[in-house]
Enzyme design. Structure first.
Site, PDB file in Angstrom:
ATOM      1  N   ASP A 173       0.458 -12.133   5.978  1.00 22.63           N
ATOM      2  CA  ASP A 173       0.869 -10.717   5.999  1.00 22.63           C
ATOM      3  C   ASP A 173       2.387 -10.629   6.214  1.00 22.63           C
ATOM      4  OD1 ASP A 173       0.877  -7.991   5.825  1.00 22.63           O
ATOM      5  OD2 ASP A 173      -0.266  -7.632   7.659  1.00 22.63           O
TER       6      ASP A 173
ATOM      7  N   ASN B 254       0.505  -3.655  11.761  1.00 21.67           N
ATOM      8  CA  ASN B 254      -0.749  -2.986  11.441  1.00 21.67           C
ATOM      9  C   ASN B 254      -1.693  -3.956  10.723  1.00 21.67           C
ATOM     10  OD1 ASN B 254      -2.534  -0.916  11.245  1.00 21.67           O
ATOM     11  ND2 ASN B 254      -1.667  -0.089   9.358  1.00 21.67           N
TER      12      ASN B 254
ATOM     13  N   ASN C  47       1.979  -2.979  -2.640  1.00 19.56           N
ATOM     14  CA  ASN C  47       2.609  -1.765  -2.087  1.00 19.56           C
ATOM     15  C   ASN C  47       4.121  -1.797  -2.292  1.00 19.56           C
ATOM     16  OD1 ASN C  47       2.841  -3.808  -0.132  1.00 19.56           O
ATOM     17  ND2 ASN C  47       2.777  -2.377   1.585  1.00 19.56           N
TER      18      ASN C  47
ATOM     19  N   HIS D 219      -6.402  -9.360   7.225  1.00 19.26           N
ATOM     20  CA  HIS D 219      -5.942  -9.402   8.621  1.00 19.26           C
ATOM     21  C   HIS D 219      -6.955  -8.888   9.668  1.00 19.26           C
ATOM     22  CE1 HIS D 219      -4.958  -5.380   7.275  1.00 19.26           C
ATOM     23  NE2 HIS D 219      -3.796  -5.721   6.769  1.00 19.26           N
TER      24      HIS D 219
ATOM     25  N   ASP E  97      -3.721  -2.606   0.284  1.00 22.17           N
ATOM     26  CA  ASP E  97      -3.186  -3.006   1.589  1.00 22.17           C
ATOM     27  C   ASP E  97      -1.985  -2.168   2.022  1.00 22.17           C
ATOM     28  OD1 ASP E  97      -3.041  -4.843   3.897  1.00 22.17           O
ATOM     29  OD2 ASP E  97      -1.076  -5.246   3.041  1.00 22.17           O
TER      30      ASP E  97
ATOM     31  N   LEU F 127       6.309  -9.003  -1.046  1.00 25.69           N
ATOM     32  CA  LEU F 127       7.588  -9.465  -1.605  1.00 25.69           C
ATOM     33  C   LEU F 127       8.561  -8.308  -1.877  1.00 25.69           C
ATOM     34  CD1 LEU F 127       6.388 -12.329  -3.997  1.00 25.69           C
ATOM     35  CD2 LEU F 127       7.403 -12.535  -1.720  1.00 25.69           C
ATOM     36  N   ARG F 128       8.059  -7.081  -1.778  1.00 23.42           N
ATOM     37  CA  ARG F 128       8.897  -5.857  -1.794  1.00 23.42           C
ATOM     38  C   ARG F 128       9.575  -5.529  -3.128  1.00 23.42           C
ATOM     39  NH1 ARG F 128       6.090  -4.318   2.219  1.00 23.42           N
ATOM     40  NH2 ARG F 128       6.830  -4.777   4.316  1.00 23.42           N
TER      41      ARG F 128
ATOM     42  N   HIS G 275      -8.016  -3.524   3.432  1.00 26.46           N
ATOM     43  CA  HIS G 275      -7.273  -3.254   4.670  1.00 26.46           C
ATOM     44  C   HIS G 275      -8.174  -2.323   5.474  1.00 26.46           C
ATOM     45  CE1 HIS G 275      -3.415  -1.883   6.812  1.00 26.46           C
ATOM     46  NE2 HIS G 275      -4.332  -1.008   7.201  1.00 26.46           N
TER      47      HIS G 275
HETATM   48  O1  DOR Z   1       2.063  -4.336   9.404  1.00 18.56           O
HETATM   49  C1  DOR Z   1       1.833  -4.156   8.227  1.00 18.56           C
HETATM   50  N1  DOR Z   1       2.820  -4.130   7.329  1.00 18.56           N
HETATM   51  N2  DOR Z   1       0.563  -3.971   7.815  1.00 18.56           N
HETATM   52  C2  DOR Z   1       0.274  -3.610   6.560  1.00 18.56           C
HETATM   53  O2  DOR Z   1      -0.879  -3.470   6.245  1.00 18.56           O
HETATM   54  C3  DOR Z   1       1.348  -3.358   5.576  1.00 18.56           C
HETATM   55  C4  DOR Z   1       2.543  -4.138   5.928  1.00 18.56           C
HETATM   56  C5  DOR Z   1       3.771  -3.729   5.168  1.00 18.56           C
HETATM   57  O3  DOR Z   1       3.695  -3.568   3.950  1.00 18.56           O
HETATM   58  O4  DOR Z   1       4.828  -3.625   5.780  1.00 18.56           O
END
Ligand code: DOR
Length: 442
Positions: A306, A279, A93, A233, A153, A62-63, A180
């Protein structure tokens, strides 16, 4: 508030009316419309629609805090409601990292304020997700956010001793470590799946073994300490074999697959369009086939999006420098219908299992992923199984545009989503709470 949903088919089976009173399913079937409480109810015509329990996403980014230019808890919640979700788990993260009671409570409160889905913060396993020392897991678990899922993650908890300690620690409060799985040395500089296509394009490869080795190690550690492991994932055929073997041994391990890994292959990298950079990376056609079979057969427990929004300056750049990640909340159900339902691998009961019931169980939720039955919370999604629609990222509620499905025609459309009886999305539009209700929390 009373709601009468008429003629929809729970789990795609026999049509049955649903009476919802004060956020709870009060009656199902022939009794619903004749129930005295149905007098004066708001009526929704659901003929031809499928009724499923509200979807639950165990893996959303959700950033907020920190990258509100890419997504906020509110815009991500809106995307989730439009995608048929009634609960999401927010990855830690962020900036600052969600590694303390303070930050997870902040995310939790922002979710309450948005009021569109239940937002459950995931706590970081290690301080700053740096992989050096354990974060205050118990403080997050006992905070108002009641964190039960912990993950670094975006990065792997690669130190086996820290992973062991984390697995041991969360046992005290019924938590789970969501790993992860990416061996860092084996994937240094990796840009895409290691295989024929990476060799042809000259991009550094991310070998399948880097995922499989970590899953094998962590499944053995979880077995050794008698704890719960969840694999984020999962993307390769070999990982499916490793998880299947761990389950046969009786290890408490669960696994998720993303919609994009069920549909897209590494050949998408051929145009060097970073929208396909993710990823773990997109894998091969053979991997996809095994992932689908594993999801149908239960070796893979759930679908998790994801959902990884990225601002255009981070994504619309050359492949090497682009951030990995793809939007997922508004397309997940349709991709699952295309890859699993239309192929005969899952029926609608199966969809309810992998997108609602099992993720709620793994995440420790008691009011989500429940049966469509009297006495249960009215977390519901109405789906038109016959609709087809064309993906237009510009129309998404998400603040970011990085959908890998742009322009694709997909089957199945969310018609309405209900969170404890309140409509949060209808006919493709978010239904925000009335101003008088806003801020009261869920
Ligand atoms: O593709 C990805 N984006 N894999 C991850 O594990 C983190 C995620 C992200 O936070 O953008």
């Amino acid at each position: 508030m009373t709601l009468l949903i008429r003629g929809g088919a729970p789990y795609g089976e026999r049509a049955a009316d649903l009476l919802v009173v004060d956020g709870v399913i009060a009656a199902v079937g022939s009794d619903a419309a004749t129930d005295p409480r149905a007098a004066g109810a708001e009526t929704v015509d659901a003929a031809g629609l499928i009724v499923l329990p509200g979807l639950v996403d165990l893996h959303t980014h959700l950033r907020e805090p920190g990258r509100e230019d890419a997504e906020t808890v509110h815009t991500g919640s809106a995307a989730a409601a439009l995608g048929g979700y009634t609960a999401v788990f927010a990855m830690p993260n962020t900036d600052p990292t969600a590694d303390t009671a303070g930050v997870v409570e902040q995310v939790y409160r922002l979710g309450e304020q948005a009021g569109l889905v239940d937002v459950h913060p995931i706590g970081a396993v290690t301080v700053g997700r740096k992989g050096e020392r354990l974060a205050e897991l118990a403080a997050m678990a006992t905070s108002a956010a009641q964190v039960r899922v912990f993950s670094d993650d975006g990065d792997c908890v690669s130190d086996p001793l820290l992973m062991r300690r984390a697995l041991e620690y969360v046992k005290a409060f019924g938590g789970v470590i969501a790993q992860h799985a990416q061996e860092p040395r084996l994937t240094q500089g990796a840009q895409m799946h290691e295989g024929e296509v990476s060799a042809r394009l000259g991009l550094t490869g991310w070998p399948a073994v880097a995922e499989e080795a970590i899953i094998a190690r962590d499944a053995l550690l979880a077995e050794h300490v008698g704890s719960r492991l969840h694999v984020c994932h999962l993307s390769t055929a070999g990982s499916v074999e490793v998880v299947a073997a761990a389950k046969r041994r009786g290890t408490d391990v669960t696994a998720e697959v993303t919609p994009h890994h069920l549909l897209l292959t590494d050949e998408r990298a051929e145009g060097y369009d970073p929208v396909f950079k993710v990823n773990p990376p997109l894998r091969t056609r053979a991997d996809i086939e095994v992932l689908r079979q594993a999801l149908a057969g239960g070796v893979i427990d759930i679908v998790a999006t994801d959902h990884a929004p990225h601002a255009s300056q981070d994504k619309e750049t050359e492949w090497d420098n682009a951030s990995p990640g793809m939007l997922g909340l508004q397309t997940a159900l349709s991709v699952v219908i295309a890859t699993m339902v239309r192929t005969g691998l899952l029926d609608w009961r199966g969809v309810a299992r992998v997108m609602s019931e099992a993720p709620a169980r793994i995440g420790g939720l008691t009011g989500q992923g429940r049966p469509i039955a009297a006495g249960e919370p009215a977390n519901l999604v109405l789906v038109d199984p016959e609709a087809r629609w064309t993906v237009r990222g510009a129309e998404f509620a998400s603040l970011s545009r990085n959908t890998p499905f742009e322009g694709m025609e997909l089957p199945g459309r969310v018609v309405a989503t209900y969170l404890r009886g309140r409509c949060t999305a209808a006919a493709g539009a978010v239904v925000d709470r009335a101003p008088a209700e806003a801020g009261r929390g869920v």
